[in-house]
Design an enzyme around this catalytic site. Sequence first.
Site, PDB file in Angstrom:
ATOM      1  N   ARG A  17      10.710 -33.233  13.783  1.00 14.81           N
ATOM      2  CA  ARG A  17      10.360 -32.487  12.563  1.00 14.81           C
ATOM      3  C   ARG A  17      11.461 -31.503  12.151  1.00 14.81           C
ATOM      4  O   ARG A  17      11.470 -30.996  11.040  1.00 14.81           O
ATOM      5  CB  ARG A  17       9.027 -31.759  12.750  1.00 14.81           C
TER       6      ARG A  17
ATOM      7  N   ASP B 123      20.103 -22.825  18.042  1.00 11.67           N
ATOM      8  CA  ASP B 123      20.177 -24.155  18.663  1.00 11.67           C
ATOM      9  C   ASP B 123      21.631 -24.644  18.705  1.00 11.67           C
ATOM     10  O   ASP B 123      22.053 -25.310  19.653  1.00 11.67           O
ATOM     11  CB  ASP B 123      19.399 -25.192  17.843  1.00 11.67           C
TER      12      ASP B 123
ATOM     13  N   ARG C  65      15.477 -14.712   6.819  1.00  9.67           N
ATOM     14  CA  ARG C  65      15.521 -14.271   8.213  1.00  9.67           C
ATOM     15  C   ARG C  65      16.662 -15.005   8.907  1.00  9.67           C
ATOM     16  O   ARG C  65      17.082 -16.081   8.468  1.00  9.67           O
ATOM     17  CB  ARG C  65      14.198 -14.559   8.917  1.00  9.67           C
ATOM     18  N   SER C  66      17.156 -14.424   9.993  1.00  7.53           N
ATOM     19  CA  SER C  66      18.218 -15.064  10.746  1.00  7.53           C
ATOM     20  C   SER C  66      17.627 -15.620  12.040  1.00  7.53           C
ATOM     21  O   SER C  66      16.417 -15.918  12.108  1.00  7.53           O
ATOM     22  CB  SER C  66      19.342 -14.063  11.003  1.00  7.53           C
TER      23      SER C  66
ATOM     24  N   PRO D 179       6.648 -20.281   4.178  1.00 10.53           N
ATOM     25  CA  PRO D 179       6.367 -21.489   3.388  1.00 10.53           C
ATOM     26  C   PRO D 179       6.159 -22.734   4.263  1.00 10.53           C
ATOM     27  O   PRO D 179       5.284 -23.542   3.966  1.00 10.53           O
ATOM     28  CB  PRO D 179       7.617 -21.638   2.517  1.00 10.53           C
TER      29      PRO D 179
ATOM     30  N   GLY E 219      13.641 -16.200  17.438  1.00 11.03           N
ATOM     31  CA  GLY E 219      13.740 -17.472  18.132  1.00 11.03           C
ATOM     32  C   GLY E 219      12.536 -17.728  19.032  1.00 11.03           C
ATOM     33  O   GLY E 219      12.245 -18.861  19.374  1.00 11.03           O
TER      34      GLY E 219
ATOM     35  N   ASP F 276       9.168 -17.890  18.668  1.00  5.59           N
ATOM     36  CA  ASP F 276       7.956 -17.953  17.869  1.00  5.59           C
ATOM     37  C   ASP F 276       7.050 -19.009  18.476  1.00  5.59           C
ATOM     38  O   ASP F 276       7.383 -20.168  18.403  1.00  5.59           O
ATOM     39  CB  ASP F 276       8.251 -18.219  16.396  1.00  5.59           C
TER      40      ASP F 276
ATOM     41  N   GLU G  64      12.004 -30.981  23.589  1.00  2.23           N
ATOM     42  CA  GLU G  64      12.468 -29.620  23.282  1.00  2.23           C
ATOM     43  C   GLU G  64      12.128 -28.608  24.365  1.00  2.23           C
ATOM     44  O   GLU G  64      12.767 -27.571  24.470  1.00  2.23           O
ATOM     45  CB  GLU G  64      11.898 -29.145  21.948  1.00  2.23           C
TER      46      GLU G  64
ATOM     47  N   GLU H 294       2.422 -24.153  17.921  1.00  4.49           N
ATOM     48  CA  GLU H 294       2.049 -24.419  16.550  1.00  4.49           C
ATOM     49  C   GLU H 294       2.137 -25.902  16.170  1.00  4.49           C
ATOM     50  O   GLU H 294       1.600 -26.340  15.176  1.00  4.49           O
ATOM     51  CB  GLU H 294       3.025 -23.621  15.691  1.00  4.49           C
TER      52      GLU H 294
END
Length: 571
Positions: free
Chosen positions: A158, A166, A211-212, A279, A311, A313, A520, A535
Amino acid sequence: MILGCREAVATTGVSKLLMLLIAIQSAALASFGEGPDFDPKYYVDIPLRFNLNETARAFDALPRFQNNTIASNTLEQFVMQYFDTAGSDLIASTPRDYNPSPTNFLPRVQNVTVRKWALQIHELWLELTRKVSPSVAMHPEKHTLVPLNCSVVVPGARFKEVYYWDSYWVIKGLLVSGMTETAQGIVENLMELVERYGFVPNGARVYYENRSQPPLLSQMIRAVYTKTRDLTLLKRSLPILLKEYAFWTSAPHEVRVRDHKGEEHRLSRFWGHWNSPRPESFTIDINVTQGMNKTRAAHLYHDIATAAESGWDFSSRWMEDQQNMETLRTSMIIPVDLNVFLFQMEKNIEYFGKILVNQIVETRFANAAKDRYRAIQRILWSRKNGQWFDAWLSYDECSLSETNKRTVVVYEWVQKRLTYASNFVPLWAGVLPKGDVRKERVVEALRTSGLIQSASVATSLRNTGQQWDFPNAWAPLVDMVIEGLDASGLTRGRSMAREISRDWLRSNFVAYQQVGKMIEKYDATSCGKIGGVGEYNPQTGFGWSNGVVLSLLQKYGWPADEPMFCPEPLS
Ligand SMILES: *[C@@H]1O[C@H](CO)[C@@H](O)[C@H](O)[C@H]1NC(C)=O
Ligand SMILES: *[C@@H]1O[C@H](CO)[C@@H](O)[C@H](O)[C@H]1NC(C)=O
Ligand SMILES: *[C@@H]1O[C@H](CO)[C@@H](O)[C@H](O)[C@H]1NC(C)=O
Ligand SMILES: *[C@@H]1O[C@H](CO)[C@@H](O)[C@H](O)[C@H]1NC(C)=O
Ligand SMILES: *[C@@H]1O[C@H](CO)[C@@H](O)[C@H](O)[C@H]1NC(C)=O
Ligand SMILES: *[C@@H]1O[C@H](CO)[C@@H](O)[C@H](O)[C@H]1NC(C)=O
Ligand SMILES: *[C@@H]1O[C@H](CO)[C@@H](O)[C@H](O)[C@H]1NC(C)=O
């Protein structure tokens, strides 16, 4: 400036394109229901086939039931007719520097089966390398993708676009694969983003531009420079790094605090410039704030966006009540890892200044690094615990009166003494405590922390259902812990690094044999088991996992007659 205090409007600052895509995302949730296949991000990634007004009109004209939902086949038809599939604006591209059997590839990996696996991972670069379709730059109004000139390497599944932090581990892997030109292209893309935005966004999508992510650009440049010794790259990067540095070291990212001796220090925090639902996860975020008033919801949205900037989240690390997402307060925390990344950025810029014989830059950043080292030791270091803890700021700007807002705030703070893998990241970035005795203490603190599990390094000690928590193990954290232990220079640290590396490689290898993919995240407690929760479903591909495996195999090798399998569990 202090965006988190403003009232929320559901779609502040969102373009007309994003507004339409979010409306379709919400309609899709209502029509299709939230099965495991529903991914809100999909609907903000689909490129328009026709112009925006026409598409918006067609969407508005779709027949709706009395409850305002759209029949699922009608919506499906509409999406197929008016949009291309997500990811179709990135086209497959064989990197010029890809060689199926690169010269001098992993000379110390001698077991034939393990070598074969390493080559399969190397081959995955073909799958993950793309070029942004020229149609994106020609019609930016039809795409949420941000155009980039050089080839991109995406994480996978995704995650179809470039991500900021990354990219560091992707570059590490590419350099092992001999793909220096591709690695340099990634750096070039990120530098272009800084020129455009003043910082590197979380990822190359318009919905990430507020955001960074953990700032590792200088470290990427250093990795490429170490390989190429290309002074042109350093010259080009210097003004760009100064721009990025200013972003992280000005308000609201930078805050002032006083140590127990009364000396003032400056340290940085994460701060997303966003106080609405993300979004790409709009339907999830509005669900979290159900029943809250607008001010409270705006605060939470801001801390959600800020957690995405970190990072991590999401993680209990940012929550007042570790099990409750509603108690996120990411923006009022001085994180250990962010500040050591900035220390590392300062050291890197100092180093680049030295090479470029720019004494002003060299001196300025040598001093900045010294100041930050001191601040980190005074505010975040715990001598008693032999590790560094995040500092929690004790009040919120939003409670200040208008007059106080204009004066410089010196925050009250308290160390939150909880165990996270980030407590040991300073070793990696070269924030070593002075003297072997203290270094031994850190290594011992890590060994007995509970983070080192049979298959890897867990992110935290608490299973909260968040993906940056126990029992998940993430390639970047595992890599930083290993490299940090190695950099300690202590015999014990170096042998722990080797053991953790071996456990991690075995786990990745065995999982690969089972599912045929790189993942991941993995489960730190069980060799060969992939990670879960959070999530979205676990994603495959996977940029940083591949990079870390290749770089660990390069560093430690694997003997000819040693099998790679999960050890029998002790009974
Ligand atoms: C789209 O509609 C807006 C008004 O809703 C109008 O201002 C704009 O010119 C239109 N754009 C195109 C390309 O038709
Ligand atoms: C809306 O109404 C339709 C038709 O009556 C029904 O099939 C659907 O389940 C309803 N959806 C929701 C979310 O209530
Ligand atoms: C691509 O490169 C050209 C010339 O080098 C430059 O003008 C342009 O801004 C770059 N495009 C992007 C998207 O950065
Ligand atoms: C988000 O970022 C864009 C691009 O930098 C900027 O134009 C916009 O004002 C930002 N929105 C908010 C709410 O800060
Ligand atoms: C909304 O929240 C409820 C309760 O926490 C949860 O069961 C549901 O899955 C959530 N829905 C979405 C779309 O996130
Ligand atoms: C909104 O809710 C918070 C806590 O839930 C409360 O402290 C605050 O006073 C409320 N604000 C308004 C404007 O109602
Ligand atoms: C190399 O590793 C594989 C995979 O674990 C194992 O099956 C094989 O026996 C090893 N080779 C030798 C010579 O030990």
